[in-house]
Design an enzyme around this catalytic site. Structure first.
Site, PDB file in Angstrom:
ATOM      1  N   ARG A  37       0.825  -1.195   0.000  1.00  0.00           N
ATOM      2  CA  ARG A  37       0.000   0.000   0.000  1.00  0.00           C
ATOM      3  C   ARG A  37       0.864   1.251   0.000  1.00  0.00           C
ATOM      4  NH1 ARG A  37      -4.613   1.707   3.934  1.00  0.00           N
ATOM      5  NH2 ARG A  37      -5.502   3.311   2.573  1.00  0.00           N
ATOM      6  N   ILE A  38       0.473   2.234  -0.763  1.00  0.00           N
ATOM      7  CA  ILE A  38       1.196   3.503  -0.769  1.00  0.00           C
ATOM      8  C   ILE A  38       0.553   4.414   0.276  1.00  0.00           C
ATOM      9  CG2 ILE A  38       1.681   5.576  -2.138  1.00  0.00           C
ATOM     10  CD1 ILE A  38       3.439   3.142  -2.828  1.00  0.00           C
ATOM     11  N   PRO A  64       1.089   9.347  -1.467  1.00  0.00           N
ATOM     12  CA  PRO A  64       1.559   9.393  -2.854  1.00  0.00           C
ATOM     13  C   PRO A  64       2.628  10.459  -3.077  1.00  0.00           C
ATOM     14  CG  PRO A  64      -0.843   9.327  -2.771  1.00  0.00           C
ATOM     15  CD  PRO A  64      -0.364   9.476  -1.348  1.00  0.00           C
ATOM     16  N   GLU A  81      14.406   2.357  -1.124  1.00  0.00           N
ATOM     17  CA  GLU A  81      15.532   1.838  -1.890  1.00  0.00           C
ATOM     18  C   GLU A  81      15.160   1.234  -3.229  1.00  0.00           C
ATOM     19  OE1 GLU A  81      18.761   0.328   0.966  1.00  0.00           O
ATOM     20  OE2 GLU A  81      16.940   0.319   2.149  1.00  0.00           O
TER      21      GLU A  81
END
Ligand SMILES: Cc1cc2nc3c(=O)[nH]c(=O)nc-3n(C[C@H](O)[C@H](O)[C@H](O)COP(=O)(O)OP(=O)(O)OC[C@H]3O[C@@H](n4cnc5c(N)ncnc54)[C@H](O)[C@@H]3O)c2cc1C
Ligand code: SF4
Lengths: 328, 770
Positions: B661-662, B665, B737
């Site tokens: 899930r982001i 944004p 990363e």
């Protein structure tokens, strides 16, 4: 940085008087000199700030320009007459450094900026330019950015300026002065090849001040350009650069041509051999190639920079092709 | 090295005992996974206003009375001893307060090197300035303290040192002939063999067997490493640092200086970029030692050259990838082996073989990492250590195989998509890589790509497209503790010694806590960056977000229980247990009966309490023991390569990510883009030049170390699947990363498509394409 004294010169006479002292250095924008002082590569006793001297660009009646030594690089590149009459010079300057640095850098300082050879910058390395007789760590080390023309066993560094490559092509004349008088030198003669004494980079006498740079009239320079090839799209020194002016006659012959290379030698490299091949010959790719070959005949690449020979050849041909196409 | 494995095992053993229900396999997923509130919205960074106003103090800006300024003198040989050391001129230079060398430095224990203990933060186990031995070119040999920075810098130039040299190991090729297998690679085995991969390769219908080289890289964070340190009168030590491991630094410094942990306080509320580089290096230790000797506060701010000399970066690797494929495009053999340069004193073998352990199905595997001992500044973690350069090799080879077989590279990846983790056999907790590919391909216009190299030309420019998989593991670190304090005014403050290096850590935790407690985001603050707070976990391995979220969840459960204890008999909540209620609308309410609700304000007022607080530790990360948990992405790149000069220009880039899930944004897009930009540097421009004759870094400046500049970076499009991982807190993975992974190969593959040239040696500078 080693402590030093600082004085601001209001006119050339004061500057040259203050600049006579043994440990004195002129200070332009400081973008090179101050960096070198931080690294203790330069350790002047006194700085004579010459940014207050001539900051004007004078348009001569004959179409030439006289550019004061203290004019900032940005101001030269933005000047209307420069952009119209000598676009190669505007482009060369704008391809160099960054906006901030160009806003500080002066014409005089740009001409006399020192090499970017990384071993020159690192006092742990051996460098004949920094310490005459110490040896040269670049010759057998990382030398991808180093010279392919005119180098010597003592030093293989390049002159980093973009502006000077355009000035070399345009036949610029440098006006000099010191406490005893004034003289001029063609820009192409001002910088030396390293030979046995890489620490002596120019023909300037001690204390000699650059007062102005004169651009002789060269109407055909309206068709001129500068192409710089480097490791990133901006803010990197030239691996190879080409400044060119091409005057093509209606019948497609080279009437006049000025060609200079950057990133290849200890000085801005005027490509006289290539020019000789080009003059009076058809302005086509075969001739351009022959000219480039002639210029690079004596190229002597090192461990890492062999690609520069091919790169210089291709860039010269591409630039001439572009100018020929534009002229057609 | 065995200590690392022991420590890891100890962690796991304790873990089994403590396993809480929620994160256990089979437990219920985080209830916030499906909820839309503050989480998922584009909240601007909470630290933003202070930073743009210049009010966020960084480590080199902390004031202190009677301050001294430090400068370092670096060794100029890679190995040997100091023969003579003349500090007279420096001692008497204006403003000099102290010259410290091995002769007068206080006795200090060697740093506990990272991974030798879960609490260790040392970048290297080498003793710091304790004798005349030199271990790398650039090692500090003297510290100057002066009244001003300029005086210190000047005096440093007056120290004269001569050396007796010893033969140093500085040639990678030479050291690689003696390369050895580390005991483990970050706790994972250094070798994995499944079946006989070499034999399968030999028999394969199609095969690729290639060697790839990647150079050293520098983090080049905009803030050079810095610290402001002093000793209090009572012997306590205060360190304002720029660090991504607060508690580790505290524990390690306590060990070095023989202090109790409680006597050391580390503060690091703002870090100007870390990327793995902001750890415990020599400079903090030397500043603290010099402060002890001088009795005055010390500010040390490394010069850019100092950053290169004293703190290491990503190490160089040589990797072999060999792929054997059957006629249908499935893999019969996947071999990824190689060697990375490392020192004998640290634990960073650059885990380049990790992606191949989890990405693709194959009939047999041979994955092996070795290290070659080099006398250099200790290399360290740099944004996706291993995965960044490992995916360059692996994903270049996949592209080579696809080209060889006449398959579209995305189609090939469909054929080798595994059902389970190919080397552990675990189920994937969530994996939507092919979905990310499909979305990315659609949006990028992949179908317009000609499979034939050199097919598209615009003037002198050849145009090509390339694609590569991005991947990075999901990590969650144990050991953190969060405290939530809820006030009578209905405001919550979460406190945990975590790190904000500009990623948005504080912002997303405010969002998550707001949703967790049913509060508006402006009623939540997050206190971090100070070891006086409950301990946090490192900002590394993209683990912080999940680690903090799990900890805050545990603390919030305790908070709910504490609140329920406060409610009176006349409360609508009377008699309810923690399992019956949920946090909503600024209070607690029965899960199914809407009017059994009482606000926090009311609960605390009626109980006559100013605040209530709860503290809890995160449960052990057992989810990663049971599931293969990774993030994925598909990196799409379009390049233009000049046929005249060989210059490459990236003209378009799209990253399509599958990272759970982001949460935000805005901050997510920034992390992805930043990673991709760093990947463009890895692919095209960056290289730390290590002169093998002397072991010296020769481009220790940002003028010569070429990071991408604006003109090198096209508009970067980023999209995501936003599919929650049911096994992760908030359904989210760390995303710091993954952005850099796959970029090197996407660029190289695009260059191949443009020019027909395979460059297997980074960075892809123009001379390689002439
Ligand atoms: C990061 C970086 C990137 C750069 N990239 C480029 C690039 O891509 N291309 C490029 O061409 N350049 C580049 N430069 C160099 C830049 O152009 C020079 O630093 C600048 O032109 C020097 O001008 P200045 O006025 O600052 O000189 P200063 O640093 O003030 O002086 C340089 C030298 O000139 C002498 N001097 C100055 N004025 C006079 C005078 N009137 N008479 C006699 N002697 C004088 C000084 O004594 C000194 O020796 C870069 C510089 C930096 C720092
Ligand atoms: S090339 Fe010239 S400047 Fe560079 S190290 Fe050699 S002598 Fe010094």
């Amino acid at each position: 940085m080693t402590p030093f004294s600082y004085a601001r010169a209001g006119d050339a006479a004061t500057a040259t008087r203050l600049g006579m002292g043994a440990g004195a250095k002129y200070l332009g924008g400081g973008t090179n000199l101050v960096d070198l002082m931080r690294e203790t590569i330069e350790q002047p006793d006194s700085l004579v700030d010459v940014t207050g001297l001539s900051r004007t660009i004078e348009e001569r009646d004959d179409g030439g320009l006289m550019i004061g030594a203290a004019v900032r690089n940005t101001a030269v590149a933005e000047h209307r007459a420069v952009r119209e009459r000598y676009p190669v010079l505007a482009r060369a300057i704008l391809s160099g450094a960054s906006g901030q640095i160009r806003n500080m850098a002066t014409v005089g300082g740009n001409i006399l900026q020192r090499t970017r050879c990384p071993y020159f910058y690192d006092d742990a390395a051996r460098c004949n330019k920094r310490t005459p007789g110490a040896g040269c760590d670049a010759i057998d080390g990382f030398n991808r950015t180093h010279a392919i023309l005119g180098a010597s066993p003592a030093c293989v560094a390049t002159h980093p300026s973009d502006m000077c490559v355009a000035l070399a092509a345009l036949g610029a004349v440098v006006h000099l002065g010191n406490a005893t008088g004034a003289r001029t030198l063609p820009l192409v003669d001002l910088h030396r090849l390293p030979a046995g004494r890489p620490e002596v980079e120019t023909l300037l006498e001690p204390g000699e001040l650059i007062t102005a740079v004169e651009l002789p009239p060269l109407p055909c320079a309206v068709r001129s350009t500068y192409r710089k090839v480097r490791d990133r799209a901006s803010y990197a020194f030239a691996l190879v650069s080409v400044a060119a002016v091409l005057d093509r006659s209606a019948d497609g012959m080279v009437r006049d041509v000025r060609l200079a290379l950057g990133g290849v030698a200890h000085k801005p490299w005027r490509a006289f051999a290539a020019e000789a091949v080009l003059r009076g010959r058809p302005a086509d790719e075969a001739v351009f190639r022959a000219a480039a070959e002639a210029e690079l005949a004596d190229a002597a690449p090192l461990r890492d920079n062999g690609f520069k020979v091919e790169l210089a050849r291709r860039t010269m041909v591409a630039v001439l092709n572009d100018l020929a196409g534009e002229a057609a | 090295m065995t200590t690392i494995r022991d420590a890891a095992q100890k962690v796991m053993q304790t873990a089994i005992g403590l396993a809480p229900e929620r994160w256990l396999p089979g437990g219920t997923p985080d209830p916030l996974i499906g909820r839309h509130g503050a989480i998922g919205s584009s909240v601007p960074r909470v630290d933003g206003p202070r930073k743009v106003r210049g009010e966020a103090p960084f480590a080199a800006e902390i004031p202190a009375g009677n301050m001294t300024y430090a400068a370092l003198v670096f060794s100029t040989i890679a190995r040997g001893h100091i023969a003579t050391l003349d500090t007279d001129a420096a001692q008497t230079a204006p403003g000099v307060v102290l010259v410290m060398t091995y002769r007068n430095a206080p006795r200090m224990a060697p740093p506990a090197v990272f991974l030798s203990d879960p609490r260790a933060a040392g970048a290297s186990s080498l003793p710091v300035m304790q004798d005349d031995a030199i271990h790398w070119n650039g090692e500090p040999v003297a510290v100057i303290l002066a009244e001003t920075q300029e005086q210190a810098d000047h005096a440093a130039t007056l120290v004269h040192v001569t050396y007796t040299r010893e033969t140093a190991s500085t040639s990678f090729e030479h050291a690689a002939t003696h390369a050895h297998r580390p005991d483990n690679v970050l706790g994972e085995p250094a070798v994995i063999e499944i079946g006989n991969a070499e034999a399968a390769l030999a028999e394969a219908a199609h095969k690729i067997d290639r060697t790839y080289h990647t150079p050293r890289y520098s983090h080049a964070a905009i803030e050079p490493h810095a610290a402001t340190v002093w000793w209090e009168a009572d012997g306590r030590l205060v360190v304002h640092d720029a660090t991504q491991m607060l508690n580790g630094t505290r524990w390690t410094l306590a060990g070095i200086f023989g202090l109790k942990e409680e006597q050391v306080r580390i503060l690091s509320p703002f870090v100007g970029g870390g990327f793995g580089g902001k750890a415990l290096w020599n400079h903090q230790i030397l500043a603290i030692a010099a402060s002890r000797l001088s009795g005055r506060p010390v500010r040390i701010a490394l010069s850019r050259e100092g950053v290169f000399r004293v703190s290491g970066g990503r190490t160089t690797t040589r990797q072999r990838v060999a792929l054997g494929a059957r006629a249908d495009g499935t893999l019969s053999a996947l071999i990824h082996t190689g060697t990375a340069a490392m020192t004998a004193y640290n634990n960073c073998p650059e885990q380049f073989s990790f992606p191949a352990r989890h990405l693709y199905a194959a009939g047999s595997f041979k994955l092996e990492q070795k290290v070659a001992d080099i006398d250099m500044v200790a290399n360290t973690f740099m944004r996706a250590p291993g995965e960044s350069v490992g995916t360059f090799a692996l994903e270049s080879a996949i592209d080579e195989l696809a080209a060889d077989m006449g398959l579209d590279p995305i189609d090939l990846r469909r054929r080798i998509e595994p059902v389970k983790d190919p080397t552990s056999g675990h189920s994937f907790s969530a994996r939507h890589l092919l979905d990310a590919y499909a979305r990315g391909a659609e949006r990028f216009g992949w179908s317009a790509r000609s499979p034939t190299p050199r097919a598209r030309r615009e003037g002198e420019w050849l145009v090509g497209m390339g694609v590569a998989t991005a991947t990075y593991p999901y990590y969650r670190m144990p050991g953190g503790t969060a405290r939530i304090t809820l006030t009578r005014a209905g405001h919550a403050c979460v406190a945990m010694a975590s790190h904000e290096m500009g990623m948005g850590t504080a912002t997303v935790q405010v969002q998550a806590t707001a949703d967790r407690l049913g509060l508006p985001i402006d009623h939540v603050t997050f206190a971090y960056g100070d070891t006086a707070l409950p301990p946090g976990t490192i900002a590394g391995g993209s683990s912080q977000t999940a680690s903090i979220a799990a900890t805050v969840t545990a603390a919030s459960e305790k908070l709910v229980s504490a609140l329920l204890k406060l409610v009176g008999n006349d409360s609508p909540l009377a008699g309810l247990r923690a399992g019956d209620v949920e946090a909503r609308d600024g209070g607690l309410g029965h899960r199914t009966i809407p009017d059994r609700f009482e606000s926090y304000v009311s609960i605390l007022s009626r109980a006559n309490r100013e605040e209530v607080s709860a503290e809890a530790e995160a449960p052990m990360p057992l989810e990663v023991q049971k599931y293969a948990m990774h993030s994925y992405g598909a990196q799409f790149c379009e390049v233009r390569v000049s046929t005249v000069t060989g210059e490459t220009r990236v003209s378009r880039f799209l990253g399509s990510f599958d990272t759970g899930r982001i949460l935000n944004p805005r901050t997510a897009a920034s992390q992805f883009r930043g990673g991709i930009i760093m990947g463009l540097g890895l692919a095209l421009t960056e290289e730390t030049l290590f002169d093998e004759r002397t072991g010296r870094i020769i481009n220790a400046s940002l003028a010569e170390y070429h990071m991408p500049v604006h003109l090198d970076v096209p508009e970067i499009d980023v999209i995501w699947t936003d599919s929650p991982d049911p096994r992760a807190p908030l359904g989210a993975h760390g995303i710091g990363e993954i952005g850099i992974t796959g970029v090197g190969a996407a660029v190289a593959n695009a260059i191949y498509n443009a020019t027909g040239r395979r460059i297997r040696d980074l960075p892809i500078t123009l001379d390689k394409l002439l």
